[in-house]
Design a protein around this motif. Sequence first.
Motif, PDB file in Angstrom:
ATOM      1  N   THR A   1       0.837  -1.192   0.000  1.00 28.07           N
ATOM      2  CA  THR A   1       0.000   0.000   0.000  1.00 28.07           C
ATOM      3  C   THR A   1       0.872   1.242   0.000  1.00 28.07           C
ATOM      4  O   THR A   1       1.669   1.455   0.914  1.00 28.07           O
ATOM      5  CB  THR A   1      -0.926   0.024   1.228  1.00 28.07           C
TER       6      THR A   1
ATOM      7  N   LYS B   1       0.823   5.379  -0.081  1.00 24.19           N
ATOM      8  CA  LYS B   1      -0.025   6.548   0.128  1.00 24.19           C
ATOM      9  C   LYS B   1       0.769   7.812  -0.178  1.00 24.19           C
ATOM     10  O   LYS B   1       1.834   8.038   0.385  1.00 24.19           O
ATOM     11  CB  LYS B   1      -0.544   6.593   1.573  1.00 24.19           C
TER      12      LYS B   1
ATOM     13  N   SER C   1       3.800   8.804   2.530  1.00 25.33           N
ATOM     14  CA  SER C   1       3.357   8.869   3.926  1.00 25.33           C
ATOM     15  C   SER C   1       4.284   8.170   4.906  1.00 25.33           C
ATOM     16  O   SER C   1       4.387   8.591   6.061  1.00 25.33           O
ATOM     17  CB  SER C   1       1.945   8.281   4.044  1.00 25.33           C
ATOM     18  N   ILE C   2       4.960   7.111   4.521  1.00 27.78           N
ATOM     19  CA  ILE C   2       5.785   6.348   5.468  1.00 27.78           C
ATOM     20  C   ILE C   2       7.152   6.995   5.667  1.00 27.78           C
ATOM     21  O   ILE C   2       7.606   7.217   6.801  1.00 27.78           O
ATOM     22  CB  ILE C   2       5.945   4.894   4.993  1.00 27.78           C
TER      23      ILE C   2
ATOM     24  N   GLN D   1      -2.760   0.360  -4.268  1.00 29.55           N
ATOM     25  CA  GLN D   1      -2.575  -0.977  -3.692  1.00 29.55           C
ATOM     26  C   GLN D   1      -2.341  -1.995  -4.799  1.00 29.55           C
ATOM     27  O   GLN D   1      -3.034  -1.999  -5.837  1.00 29.55           O
ATOM     28  CB  GLN D   1      -3.795  -1.370  -2.859  1.00 29.55           C
TER      29      GLN D   1
ATOM     30  N   SER E   1     -10.186  -2.955   5.779  1.00 29.13           N
ATOM     31  CA  SER E   1      -9.595  -1.620   5.691  1.00 29.13           C
ATOM     32  C   SER E   1      -8.396  -1.642   4.751  1.00 29.13           C
ATOM     33  O   SER E   1      -7.945  -2.693   4.302  1.00 29.13           O
ATOM     34  CB  SER E   1      -9.135  -1.145   7.077  1.00 29.13           C
ATOM     35  N   HIS E   2      -7.862  -0.430   4.461  1.00 28.46           N
ATOM     36  CA  HIS E   2      -6.659  -0.319   3.631  1.00 28.46           C
ATOM     37  C   HIS E   2      -5.501  -1.118   4.207  1.00 28.46           C
ATOM     38  O   HIS E   2      -4.679  -1.672   3.472  1.00 28.46           O
ATOM     39  CB  HIS E   2      -6.222   1.147   3.540  1.00 28.46           C
ATOM     40  N   GLU E   3      -5.416  -1.157   5.515  1.00 29.57           N
ATOM     41  CA  GLU E   3      -4.291  -1.839   6.151  1.00 29.57           C
ATOM     42  C   GLU E   3      -4.306  -3.342   5.879  1.00 29.57           C
ATOM     43  O   GLU E   3      -3.272  -3.994   5.939  1.00 29.57           O
ATOM     44  CB  GLU E   3      -4.305  -1.588   7.661  1.00 29.57           C
ATOM     45  N   SER E   4      -5.473  -3.879   5.583  1.00 32.01           N
ATOM     46  CA  SER E   4      -5.579  -5.329   5.465  1.00 32.01           C
ATOM     47  C   SER E   4      -5.826  -5.831   4.055  1.00 32.01           C
ATOM     48  O   SER E   4      -5.420  -6.937   3.710  1.00 32.01           O
ATOM     49  CB  SER E   4      -6.715  -5.843   6.371  1.00 32.01           C
ATOM     50  N   SER E   5      -6.478  -5.029   3.190  1.00 29.83           N
ATOM     51  CA  SER E   5      -6.854  -5.562   1.887  1.00 29.83           C
ATOM     52  C   SER E   5      -7.303  -4.451   0.951  1.00 29.83           C
ATOM     53  O   SER E   5      -7.735  -3.381   1.393  1.00 29.83           O
ATOM     54  CB  SER E   5      -7.988  -6.580   2.042  1.00 29.83           C
TER      55      SER E   5
ATOM     56  N   LYS F   1     -10.568  -6.004  12.445  1.00 26.61           N
ATOM     57  CA  LYS F   1      -9.143  -6.269  12.226  1.00 26.61           C
ATOM     58  C   LYS F   1      -8.982  -7.600  11.497  1.00 26.61           C
ATOM     59  O   LYS F   1      -9.879  -8.421  11.458  1.00 26.61           O
ATOM     60  CB  LYS F   1      -8.392  -6.316  13.558  1.00 26.61           C
TER      61      LYS F   1
ATOM     62  N   ARG G   1      -7.578 -10.243   8.230  1.00 28.36           N
ATOM     63  CA  ARG G   1      -7.896 -10.457   6.826  1.00 28.36           C
ATOM     64  C   ARG G   1      -7.860 -11.949   6.531  1.00 28.36           C
ATOM     65  O   ARG G   1      -7.316 -12.747   7.299  1.00 28.36           O
ATOM     66  CB  ARG G   1      -6.903  -9.728   5.922  1.00 28.36           C
TER      67      ARG G   1
END
Length: 573
Positions: free
Chosen positions: A23, A25, A52-53, A154, A215-219, A238, A240
């Motif tokens: 992902t 961003k 972002s990271i 993604q 969510s974006h964090e998972s899928s 939470k 996936r």
Amino acid sequence: MFNLFRSLKTEGGWLGNDECLFTLKLCNVADPFDPYPLWEHRFSGVKEITESITGSTGTRLRDALEVHRCIMREKDESGRLVRIPRVFGDVVVWVSDSQWKRDIRTGSNKMEVLADNLSHMHREDFGKELCISQSPSYVIMPDFYLNDDEVVFQFGLGVFIPRKEDHPVGEMHLQLKGETPWKPLPAWTFWENGIPVYRPAGLYSKQTFLLIGPSHESSATRPPLMEDASPLWFSHSKGRLIVNLASRFAFGDGEFLSDGEIVSQDQDNSTVWLFNDLNPDTQDAEEKEELLLKITMFEKEVSQAPADHYGKETGGSTIVPGADISPSGVRGVFTLVPGQTEDALVLEGFAFLRIDTRAGGVPGLRSWTLWIDETGQPVTAPFAEGADEEGLMAFSATSGQDFLSFREPGKKYFEKVKHFPFSLPHHEGQSLEILPSPIPDKYHGILKLPDLAMYPLEEAPLVLGRSDAKSDASRPDIQLQFLSHPASLKWQKGKERPEAYLGAIGLSRRHVQVNIQDGQLRVIMKEGSVPVYGLDRNAQLKQILGAAASGGMILDTGEYLLIGCYLMRFEPV
């Protein structure tokens, strides 16, 4: 059980080392629909975009794809298996919900340009390094939680973006056990000339994995929504799950979801997997939540046609009617009799015949109608008693009007198709696509459908024609007998032809002869009195084979044969 998530770790870059999902961003984006600064830093826009990271101002999508690759197993020149890093080809682009809706209101032009240009630069920059032979595929989707100057990309093994030529081979539904009904996964939304085209998230023949999470964090693929607009998922939102379509296994992440356990396998090709909640914060709950995943594979019935009824046995193959009942209660289609071959003609859709004066008309014919049931199949047999005809999608043309009409399920009256291409929402988020006509004087347009049937080919000549032959001598090897609903044609009084049907118009019993020659398809006119057409891979007119033609025509892999109402693609299978 062996955990798939832990097996897909690799030495990656700043986005992590999980090949299932990467992902990226980008923040401080001046125009989220300008493809160039999103793709590469040298196309920097007015504002300084940051990742972002790392906070880097020089990182873009191209850099992320270059670094975060798919490790594939391939053979080198000596025949040894080696690990080759390939570039992912499927990307989901998330923009803010407000930006997405703003573009829809003005015709979705920006989204279409963004997807097309990103795909083009992706293909140009990476070419043969892609992990798939197909062109890169992009879809632009809305996210309520993103700001207007943020864009999220993604990609990974768990991301599959269906292309126009991809047709579903199955479907997936989720359920919270004892709490919700079965709900299908949300479809991807594509835009073509301002018209939404919906394609299911899965399942497809070329799809290897499907990752699902809240969510974006998972899928990238989200679960359906419940009545309160929250995701159909465990209450902690939470974790996936991932489906490995090659091995037909479903896995949890091992942290918040257990690995899937098969709890039922039905005769309708459905398998139900159960996932338990592993979140430590909910382990003391009196009633633990359980998530169910149902995978249903579509299957075309395979049977052998009796030689004494369907004709002499030949090296070719024949499509014969089945006795399946569609979900609408309307008796429908059909079955494939396979041959031993590596090449085939794939029936991919139907051309809407013109019967008005522009096309010369059909003597005595007033109108034709084509019904499509919920499965996307043409209805070919008489309506069962009590079946709801108005509950089906329908298309129609008349001799007195120069346009195509359609009627959506549940509606009483037909409407005019005002432009092409045209997309109609269909069953459970799917859509029917109508493409422009390659021969406007002969056809209104082309209805693309999931692959209806495959006709195996060989070097020995095979004859194609309609299926109403009365003797073995006149019966074709490949019988084109779709669109044979007995009520499909309306005739002028006194000019009725009870034996006729829509799929037989312009088609002789032994119309053309086809055979494989040096890897190409050779088509010659047999007894046909109406021309057939060769189309290129983009379904554009390439060649006309007239009734008196002697030389025939040659089609390459991926090109089309348009014969009567039938659009058939030549390809190896």
